[in-house]
Motif scaffolding. Sequence first.
Motif, PDB file in Angstrom:
ATOM      1  N   TRP A   1       0.858  -1.186   0.000  1.00 12.55           N
ATOM      2  CA  TRP A   1       0.000   0.000   0.000  1.00 12.55           C
ATOM      3  C   TRP A   1       0.890   1.230   0.000  1.00 12.55           C
ATOM      4  O   TRP A   1       1.890   1.274   0.701  1.00 12.55           O
ATOM      5  CB  TRP A   1      -0.897   0.015   1.229  1.00 12.55           C
ATOM      6  CG  TRP A   1      -1.830  -1.137   1.271  1.00 12.55           C
ATOM      7  CD1 TRP A   1      -2.948  -1.301   0.496  1.00 12.55           C
ATOM      8  CD2 TRP A   1      -1.749  -2.290   2.104  1.00 12.55           C
ATOM      9  NE1 TRP A   1      -3.555  -2.488   0.806  1.00 12.55           N
ATOM     10  CE2 TRP A   1      -2.845  -3.121   1.792  1.00 12.55           C
ATOM     11  CE3 TRP A   1      -0.868  -2.707   3.083  1.00 12.55           C
ATOM     12  CZ2 TRP A   1      -3.082  -4.318   2.425  1.00 12.55           C
ATOM     13  CZ3 TRP A   1      -1.091  -3.905   3.709  1.00 12.55           C
ATOM     14  CH2 TRP A   1      -2.189  -4.695   3.380  1.00 12.55           C
ATOM     15  N   SER A   2       0.525   2.228  -0.769  1.00 15.31           N
ATOM     16  CA  SER A   2       1.346   3.432  -0.827  1.00 15.31           C
ATOM     17  C   SER A   2       0.514   4.693  -0.637  1.00 15.31           C
ATOM     18  O   SER A   2       0.957   5.766  -0.947  1.00 15.31           O
ATOM     19  CB  SER A   2       2.091   3.506  -2.162  1.00 15.31           C
ATOM     20  OG  SER A   2       1.162   3.537  -3.235  1.00 15.31           O
ATOM     21  N   SER A   3      -0.673   4.545  -0.114  1.00 14.19           N
ATOM     22  CA  SER A   3      -1.514   5.710   0.099  1.00 14.19           C
ATOM     23  C   SER A   3      -1.114   6.437   1.378  1.00 14.19           C
ATOM     24  O   SER A   3      -0.283   5.964   2.145  1.00 14.19           O
ATOM     25  CB  SER A   3      -2.980   5.296   0.176  1.00 14.19           C
ATOM     26  OG  SER A   3      -3.176   4.458   1.296  1.00 14.19           O
ATOM     27  N   LYS A   4      -1.717   7.587   1.604  1.00 18.55           N
ATOM     28  CA  LYS A   4      -1.391   8.382   2.787  1.00 18.55           C
ATOM     29  C   LYS A   4      -1.709   7.631   4.071  1.00 18.55           C
ATOM     30  O   LYS A   4      -1.091   7.865   5.095  1.00 18.55           O
ATOM     31  CB  LYS A   4      -2.152   9.697   2.757  1.00 18.55           C
ATOM     32  CG  LYS A   4      -1.691  10.614   1.648  1.00 18.55           C
ATOM     33  CD  LYS A   4      -2.494  11.889   1.630  1.00 18.55           C
ATOM     34  CE  LYS A   4      -2.053  12.763   0.484  1.00 18.55           C
ATOM     35  NZ  LYS A   4      -2.837  13.982   0.376  1.00 18.55           N
ATOM     36  N   ASN A   5      -2.673   6.736   4.039  1.00 19.84           N
ATOM     37  CA  ASN A   5      -3.052   5.998   5.245  1.00 19.84           C
ATOM     38  C   ASN A   5      -2.583   4.551   5.190  1.00 19.84           C
ATOM     39  O   ASN A   5      -3.225   3.661   5.741  1.00 19.84           O
ATOM     40  CB  ASN A   5      -4.559   6.084   5.466  1.00 19.84           C
ATOM     41  CG  ASN A   5      -5.343   5.384   4.378  1.00 19.84           C
ATOM     42  OD1 ASN A   5      -4.829   5.140   3.296  1.00 19.84           O
ATOM     43  ND2 ASN A   5      -6.600   5.068   4.654  1.00 19.84           N
ATOM     44  N   ALA A   6      -1.446   4.304   4.545  1.00 15.40           N
ATOM     45  CA  ALA A   6      -0.943   2.938   4.379  1.00 15.40           C
ATOM     46  C   ALA A   6      -0.732   2.234   5.711  1.00 15.40           C
ATOM     47  O   ALA A   6      -0.994   1.036   5.835  1.00 15.40           O
ATOM     48  CB  ALA A   6       0.357   2.950   3.575  1.00 15.40           C
ATOM     49  N   GLN A   7      -0.282   2.951   6.721  1.00  7.94           N
ATOM     50  CA  GLN A   7      -0.049   2.322   8.023  1.00  7.94           C
ATOM     51  C   GLN A   7      -1.364   1.829   8.613  1.00  7.94           C
ATOM     52  O   GLN A   7      -1.433   0.715   9.146  1.00  7.94           O
ATOM     53  CB  GLN A   7       0.619   3.321   8.969  1.00  7.94           C
ATOM     54  CG  GLN A   7       1.024   2.705  10.282  1.00  7.94           C
ATOM     55  CD  GLN A   7       1.801   3.675  11.162  1.00  7.94           C
ATOM     56  OE1 GLN A   7       2.101   4.797  10.754  1.00  7.94           O
ATOM     57  NE2 GLN A   7       2.131   3.253  12.350  1.00  7.94           N
ATOM     58  N   ALA A   8      -2.414   2.616   8.502  1.00  7.18           N
ATOM     59  CA  ALA A   8      -3.719   2.202   9.021  1.00  7.18           C
ATOM     60  C   ALA A   8      -4.277   1.033   8.223  1.00  7.18           C
ATOM     61  O   ALA A   8      -4.860   0.104   8.795  1.00  7.18           O
ATOM     62  CB  ALA A   8      -4.694   3.379   8.988  1.00  7.18           C
ATOM     63  N   VAL A   9      -4.110   1.046   6.906  1.00 11.57           N
ATOM     64  CA  VAL A   9      -4.601  -0.055   6.071  1.00 11.57           C
ATOM     65  C   VAL A   9      -3.870  -1.349   6.422  1.00 11.57           C
ATOM     66  O   VAL A   9      -4.486  -2.409   6.539  1.00 11.57           O
ATOM     67  CB  VAL A   9      -4.438   0.279   4.570  1.00 11.57           C
ATOM     68  CG1 VAL A   9      -4.766  -0.924   3.697  1.00 11.57           C
ATOM     69  CG2 VAL A   9      -5.322   1.464   4.189  1.00 11.57           C
ATOM     70  N   ALA A  10      -2.560  -1.266   6.614  1.00 14.03           N
ATOM     71  CA  ALA A  10      -1.786  -2.457   6.992  1.00 14.03           C
ATOM     72  C   ALA A  10      -2.248  -2.989   8.344  1.00 14.03           C
ATOM     73  O   ALA A  10      -2.398  -4.207   8.526  1.00 14.03           O
ATOM     74  CB  ALA A  10      -0.292  -2.127   7.020  1.00 14.03           C
ATOM     75  N   ALA A  11      -2.488  -2.099   9.294  1.00 13.06           N
ATOM     76  CA  ALA A  11      -2.948  -2.528  10.616  1.00 13.06           C
ATOM     77  C   ALA A  11      -4.320  -3.183  10.537  1.00 13.06           C
ATOM     78  O   ALA A  11      -4.552  -4.232  11.158  1.00 13.06           O
ATOM     79  CB  ALA A  11      -2.988  -1.333  11.568  1.00 13.06           C
ATOM     80  N   ARG A  12      -5.234  -2.612   9.771  1.00 12.76           N
ATOM     81  CA  ARG A  12      -6.570  -3.195   9.633  1.00 12.76           C
ATOM     82  C   ARG A  12      -6.502  -4.549   8.931  1.00 12.76           C
ATOM     83  O   ARG A  12      -7.225  -5.478   9.290  1.00 12.76           O
ATOM     84  CB  ARG A  12      -7.482  -2.255   8.853  1.00 12.76           C
ATOM     85  CG  ARG A  12      -7.891  -1.033   9.673  1.00 12.76           C
ATOM     86  CD  ARG A  12      -8.958  -0.248   8.999  1.00 12.76           C
ATOM     87  NE  ARG A  12     -10.183  -1.049   8.939  1.00 12.76           N
ATOM     88  CZ  ARG A  12     -11.248  -0.724   8.230  1.00 12.76           C
ATOM     89  NH1 ARG A  12     -11.252   0.382   7.520  1.00 12.76           N
ATOM     90  NH2 ARG A  12     -12.311  -1.498   8.209  1.00 12.76           N
TER      91      ARG A  12
END
Length: 50
Positions: A2-13
């Motif tokens: 993921w390379s979007s601005k919220n990639a960290q949140a997407v990875a966590a979810r």
Amino acid sequence: MWSSKNAQAVAARHHDATGHATWADQVLLIRYGEAQASHPDLFEEITACG
């Protein structure tokens, strides 16, 4: 990846939902002042992700 601005949140979810190992790489760019005339293209190669 993921390379979007919220990639960290997407990875966590994704990890929470699937249990898969996930990660988010971070890049920190710090700029002070304005570009000098002697290096007009110093930062042209840097592009934002997402």
